[in-house]
Write an enzyme that holds these catalytic residues in place. Structure first.
Site, PDB file in Angstrom:
ATOM      1  N   ASP A  70       1.079  -4.754   8.740  1.00  0.00           N
ATOM      2  CA  ASP A  70      -0.041  -3.831   8.629  1.00  0.00           C
ATOM      3  C   ASP A  70      -1.316  -4.671   8.546  1.00  0.00           C
ATOM      4  O   ASP A  70      -1.510  -5.436   7.599  1.00  0.00           O
ATOM      5  CB  ASP A  70       0.119  -2.951   7.383  1.00  0.00           C
ATOM      6  CG  ASP A  70      -0.970  -1.883   7.272  1.00  0.00           C
ATOM      7  OD1 ASP A  70      -2.058  -2.071   7.834  1.00  0.00           O
ATOM      8  OD2 ASP A  70      -0.733  -0.871   6.597  1.00  0.00           O
ATOM      9  N   ARG A 102     -13.320  -2.900  -6.882  1.00  0.00           N
ATOM     10  CA  ARG A 102     -13.095  -3.660  -5.648  1.00  0.00           C
ATOM     11  C   ARG A 102     -14.361  -3.681  -4.805  1.00  0.00           C
ATOM     12  O   ARG A 102     -15.049  -2.660  -4.660  1.00  0.00           O
ATOM     13  CB  ARG A 102     -11.945  -3.008  -4.859  1.00  0.00           C
ATOM     14  CG  ARG A 102     -11.489  -3.808  -3.655  1.00  0.00           C
ATOM     15  CD  ARG A 102     -10.309  -3.133  -2.963  1.00  0.00           C
ATOM     16  NE  ARG A 102     -10.725  -1.889  -2.312  1.00  0.00           N
ATOM     17  CZ  ARG A 102     -10.004  -1.268  -1.360  1.00  0.00           C
ATOM     18  NH1 ARG A 102      -8.845  -1.773  -0.989  1.00  0.00           N
ATOM     19  NH2 ARG A 102     -10.436  -0.148  -0.819  1.00  0.00           N
ATOM     20  N   PHE A 131       0.842  -1.193   0.000  1.00  0.00           N
ATOM     21  CA  PHE A 131       0.000   0.000   0.000  1.00  0.00           C
ATOM     22  C   PHE A 131       0.880   1.246   0.000  1.00  0.00           C
ATOM     23  O   PHE A 131       1.838   1.353   0.755  1.00  0.00           O
ATOM     24  CB  PHE A 131      -0.932   0.004   1.207  1.00  0.00           C
ATOM     25  CG  PHE A 131      -1.970   1.077   1.150  1.00  0.00           C
ATOM     26  CD1 PHE A 131      -2.835   1.156   0.074  1.00  0.00           C
ATOM     27  CD2 PHE A 131      -2.076   2.021   2.154  1.00  0.00           C
ATOM     28  CE1 PHE A 131      -3.798   2.148  -0.002  1.00  0.00           C
ATOM     29  CE2 PHE A 131      -3.038   3.020   2.094  1.00  0.00           C
ATOM     30  CZ  PHE A 131      -3.900   3.083   1.016  1.00  0.00           C
ATOM     31  N   TYR A 166     -11.123   2.314  10.941  1.00  0.00           N
ATOM     32  CA  TYR A 166     -12.320   2.745  10.206  1.00  0.00           C
ATOM     33  C   TYR A 166     -12.777   1.761   9.141  1.00  0.00           C
ATOM     34  O   TYR A 166     -13.791   2.001   8.499  1.00  0.00           O
ATOM     35  CB  TYR A 166     -12.106   4.124   9.579  1.00  0.00           C
ATOM     36  CG  TYR A 166     -10.862   4.267   8.729  1.00  0.00           C
ATOM     37  CD1 TYR A 166     -10.821   3.819   7.426  1.00  0.00           C
ATOM     38  CD2 TYR A 166      -9.725   4.882   9.256  1.00  0.00           C
ATOM     39  CE1 TYR A 166      -9.677   3.949   6.656  1.00  0.00           C
ATOM     40  CE2 TYR A 166      -8.580   5.026   8.498  1.00  0.00           C
ATOM     41  CZ  TYR A 166      -8.560   4.562   7.193  1.00  0.00           C
ATOM     42  OH  TYR A 166      -7.418   4.697   6.435  1.00  0.00           O
ATOM     43  N   LYS A 167     -12.082   0.669   8.942  1.00  0.00           N
ATOM     44  CA  LYS A 167     -12.516  -0.315   7.952  1.00  0.00           C
ATOM     45  C   LYS A 167     -13.387  -1.362   8.640  1.00  0.00           C
ATOM     46  O   LYS A 167     -14.529  -1.090   9.013  1.00  0.00           O
ATOM     47  CB  LYS A 167     -11.299  -0.939   7.266  1.00  0.00           C
ATOM     48  CG  LYS A 167     -10.425   0.058   6.503  1.00  0.00           C
ATOM     49  CD  LYS A 167      -9.259  -0.651   5.827  1.00  0.00           C
ATOM     50  CE  LYS A 167      -8.245   0.316   5.238  1.00  0.00           C
ATOM     51  NZ  LYS A 167      -8.796   1.089   4.097  1.00  0.00           N
TER      52      LYS A 167
END
Length: 408
Positions: free
Chosen positions: A193, A367, A124, A218-219
């Site tokens: 991560d 996605r 990422f 927040y995911k």
């Protein structure tokens, strides 16, 4: 298979009741919880009580009477149960990027004389940016190699292997235990991560002998936009690891107001500034729902949803330019599915216009996320039907869509 089959799966789903725990718009198929989790119904009332009573009425006394000061450790201990860590190995603080910087710098402090940080091509982007910045400041070298070369590139100069456990685009998962063991065999540390892992997969940091980890709130943890992140430091490293951000909350006695920094000997040393109490309160609401459901059950359902989505897309949308990204074996995936398409961005926008919310990742990836707490099997069926219609009609080429796109 038809929609009745999907409805039957929903009727038998032991997690079905948890959908009622989230405030989801009627008629919307939300497949982007891997980017921003849904709103827990308890969050609004919790924030209202915090603002009106704890802050508005009790004011500064709430740091003690309402447990504000302990919130980073209390919520961290709850996250620890989701990712296979011990209590007092996880704390909530800062953002994922800041925590990555802190722990990567901490890894260098634990391996003096070693200046090599290793990651993979395609990690990422912000992780790579943070590691580049740290390497420049610390006089270290960031080596970025193809995925298949990572383990072989670990050598006696490597201080840290920093990887994302579930890849943000492909959903491919690393074998955390195997890579960590390979790093340890060369005297290096491993930093993971967990942004697409925590709350999605049943983690096992201690079982993998992990050293360090970070993740966002927040995911899949459903903590809300900009929710505070978390970090993990294995108990064996806590007394020795050094954070480059030596703020007062990381002091052994923050309220002693000593003239010089004296780090706490435990996970509190990774704290820096005053904890974000509003964000912590919302995050705790999302985590409490996950703990009630069990991480293993959420993973099992999420993977079943992913498998169904792949099957239906490839059966019902064959010949329409879609190409599966990432491993076909569900056991090797996280809880999102990506398909490449030449018109990927327009395709995602056309789906959103029809009430199916996924997201786009450059250059051509559509996605879709499948959190087990609130996505239904019937949602998968309906989403694929809408996807089929959008592809067959090339909805993004239609005048009505183009006119709407021009306005927005």
């Amino acid at each position: 298979m038809d929609r009745r089959h999907a409805e039957a799966l929903d009727a038998a789903d032991p997690l079905a009741r948890f959908r009622r725990s989230f405030d989801l718009p009627e008629g919307l198929i939300y497949l982007d919880g891997n980017s921003l989790g849904a709103l827990p119904r308890t969050a609004a009332a919790r924030i209202d009580d915090l603002v009106r009573r704890e802050w508005g009425r009790d004011l500064i006394t709430s740091w003690n009477t309402a447990g504000w000061i302990e919130a980073p450790q209390r919520v961290g201990d709850k996250i620890a149960r989701l990712i296979g860590a011990q209590a007092n190995e996880v704390v909530v603080a800062d953002s994922t990027s800041v925590n990555l910087f802190k722990l990567a710098a901490g890894a260098l402090s634990l391996r003096p004389g070693r200046r090599k940080i290793l990651t993979e091509i395609g990690n990422f982007h912000t992780d790579v940016y943070v590691l580049e910045g740290l390497a420049a400041l610390a006089g270290a070298t960031l080596e970025i190699v193809p995925t298949e070369d990572v383990v072989g590139a670990i050598d006696e100069q490597t201080a840290l292997v920093a990887l994302t456990h579930v890849h943000y685009a492909s959903a491919r998962t690393w074998d955390m235990a195997a890579v960590t063991a390979a790093a340890h065999a060369k005297g290096a540390l491993a930093l993971w991560d967990l942004s697409h892992t925590a709350g999605a997969l049943a983690g096992d940091l201690n079982g993998a002998d992990a050293d360090l980890a970070v993740g966002c709130g927040y995911k899949h943890l459903n903590g809300g936009p900009g929710a505070p992140a978390f970090l993990f430091v294995a108990a064996r490293h806590q007394a020795a690891v050094r954070s480059p951000l030596s703020g007062w909350m990381g002091h052994a006695e923050p309220f002693a107001f000593e003239p010089h920094f004296r780090p706490a000997a435990d996970i509190r040393a990774q704290l820096c500034g005053t904890p974000p109490i509003l964000g912590l309160a919302a995050l705790e609401c999302g985590i409490d729902i996950l703990l009630e459901a069990s991480a293993a059950a959420v993973e099992a359902k999420g993977k079943a949803l992913c498998a169904l989505f792949i099957q239906l897309v490839e059966d019902r949308c064959a010949g329409r330019g879609l190409r599966l990204i990432g491993p076909r074996d569900i056991a090797e995936r996280g809880l999102h599915v990506s398909f490449a398409h030449p018109d990927g961005y327009a395709l995602v926008q056309a789906l959103i216009a029809r009430g199916v919310v996924g997201d786009f990742r450059a250059p051509d990836i559509a996605r879709f996320g499948f959190p087990g707490l609130y996505v239904r099997y019937a949602d998968v069926w309906d989403a694929v039907e809408i996807l089929r219609e959008v592809l067959e009609t090339r909805a993004w080429d239609q005048p009505a869509f183009q006119a709407r796109a021009a306005v927005t």
